[in-house]
Design a protein around this motif. Structure first.
Motif, mmCIF file in Angstrom:
data_model
loop_
_atom_site.group_PDB
_atom_site.id
_atom_site.type_symbol
_atom_site.label_atom_id
_atom_site.label_comp_id
_atom_site.label_asym_id
_atom_site.label_seq_id
_atom_site.Cartn_x
_atom_site.Cartn_y
_atom_site.Cartn_z
ATOM 1 N N THR A 66 -6.099 28.285 -47.407
ATOM 2 C CA THR A 66 -5.320 27.084 -47.730
ATOM 3 C C THR A 66 -4.152 26.965 -46.583
ATOM 4 O OG1 THR A 66 -5.256 27.271 -50.152
ATOM 5 C CG2 THR A 66 -3.392 26.175 -49.237
ATOM 6 N N THR B 143 -4.456 23.681 -44.167
ATOM 7 C CA THR B 143 -3.354 23.019 -43.807
ATOM 8 C C THR B 143 -2.577 23.083 -42.638
ATOM 9 O OG1 THR B 143 -2.914 23.360 -46.567
ATOM 10 C CG2 THR B 143 -1.131 22.489 -45.134
ATOM 11 N N GLN C 219 2.540 26.468 -52.209
ATOM 12 C CA GLN C 219 3.335 26.489 -53.581
ATOM 13 C C GLN C 219 2.447 25.746 -54.587
ATOM 14 O OE1 GLN C 219 6.308 27.962 -53.956
ATOM 15 N NE2 GLN C 219 5.465 27.857 -55.983
ATOM 16 N N ARG C 220 1.850 24.800 -54.293
ATOM 17 C CA ARG C 220 0.867 23.972 -55.353
ATOM 18 C C ARG C 220 -0.397 24.601 -55.658
ATOM 19 N NH1 ARG C 220 0.366 19.520 -52.400
ATOM 20 N NH2 ARG C 220 -1.589 20.207 -51.423
ATOM 21 N N ARG C 221 -0.891 25.212 -54.558
ATOM 22 C CA ARG C 221 -2.060 25.918 -54.812
ATOM 23 C C ARG C 221 -2.240 27.369 -55.170
ATOM 24 N NH1 ARG C 221 -5.692 23.844 -49.922
ATOM 25 N NH2 ARG C 221 -4.942 21.602 -49.836
ATOM 26 N N HIS C 222 -0.939 28.319 -54.792
ATOM 27 C CA HIS C 222 -1.008 29.591 -54.961
ATOM 28 C C HIS C 222 0.358 29.974 -55.686
ATOM 29 C CE1 HIS C 222 -4.679 29.810 -52.615
ATOM 30 N NE2 HIS C 222 -4.178 28.852 -51.844
ATOM 31 N N ALA D 167 1.604 23.221 -49.694
ATOM 32 C CA ALA D 167 0.270 23.391 -50.347
ATOM 33 C C ALA D 167 0.197 24.799 -50.798
ATOM 34 C CB ALA D 167 -0.604 23.372 -48.782
ATOM 35 N N LYS E 198 -6.366 35.139 -50.737
ATOM 36 C CA LYS E 198 -6.731 33.979 -51.470
ATOM 37 C C LYS E 198 -6.252 32.865 -50.892
ATOM 38 C CE LYS E 198 -7.291 32.059 -56.048
ATOM 39 N NZ LYS E 198 -6.767 32.062 -57.378
ATOM 40 N N ALA E 199 -4.765 32.898 -50.385
ATOM 41 C CA ALA E 199 -3.829 31.781 -49.945
ATOM 42 C C ALA E 199 -4.434 31.555 -48.425
ATOM 43 C CB ALA E 199 -2.590 32.227 -49.972
#
Length: 149
Positions: A122, A126, A39-42, A37, A118-119
């Protein structure tokens, strides 16, 4: 014993062994989901995120390299590579210890704080989803009941 005979190398399974197997399974599943999550989003890895979290909570946003390694469970070599990646991305910088010139600190930058902030949702979302999924797995449900309040 004949040529075709096999010896048993299976050891007795203990309660502690079963508990630890569950912890390892839970850890692996959760770490995988968190890593994917983030890696994909941030565009950051789980170790990078954890380092930024620890630095953002530290006094003056800085930690000695060895202290950071201990806090996030990495050896000295791994944390050095991690900090180099964070520095290259502009998320941290290095500083020398004024009292001990051999001591090296890593310091979170404003950009590093922004990425961590920001992360964070997430990571939290998650983590909860991964633990909820594990709690629904009969093999892990009792472990989650013990670990979660």
């Amino acid at each position: 014993m004949g040529a075709g005979a096999k010896t048993s190398t299976t050891s007795a399974v203990t309660a502690d062994g079963l508990l630890w197997d569950g912890v390892v399974t839970l850890h692996g599943r959760v770490e995988h989901q968190l890593s994917k999550a983030l890696q994909r989003r941030h565009g950051i890895g789980l170790s990078e995120y954890r380092a930024l979290c620890r630095l953002s909570r530290a006094d003056d946003g800085e930690l000695r390299m060895q202290e950071l390694a201990d806090l996030i469970g990495l050896n000295q070599s791994s944390v050095s590579r991690l900090v180099a990646r964070l520095e290259s991305a502009g998320l941290t910088s290095r500083a020398m210890c004024p009292k001990d010139r051999r001591g090296v600190y890593t310091v979170i930058t404003d950009e590093g704080r922004a990425v961590q902030e920001k992360a964070a949702p997430t990571y939290t979302e998650t983590l909860t989803e991964a633990l909820d999924a594990a709690a629904a797995d009969p093999a892990l449900a009792s472990l989650l009941t013990t670990l979660r309040p």
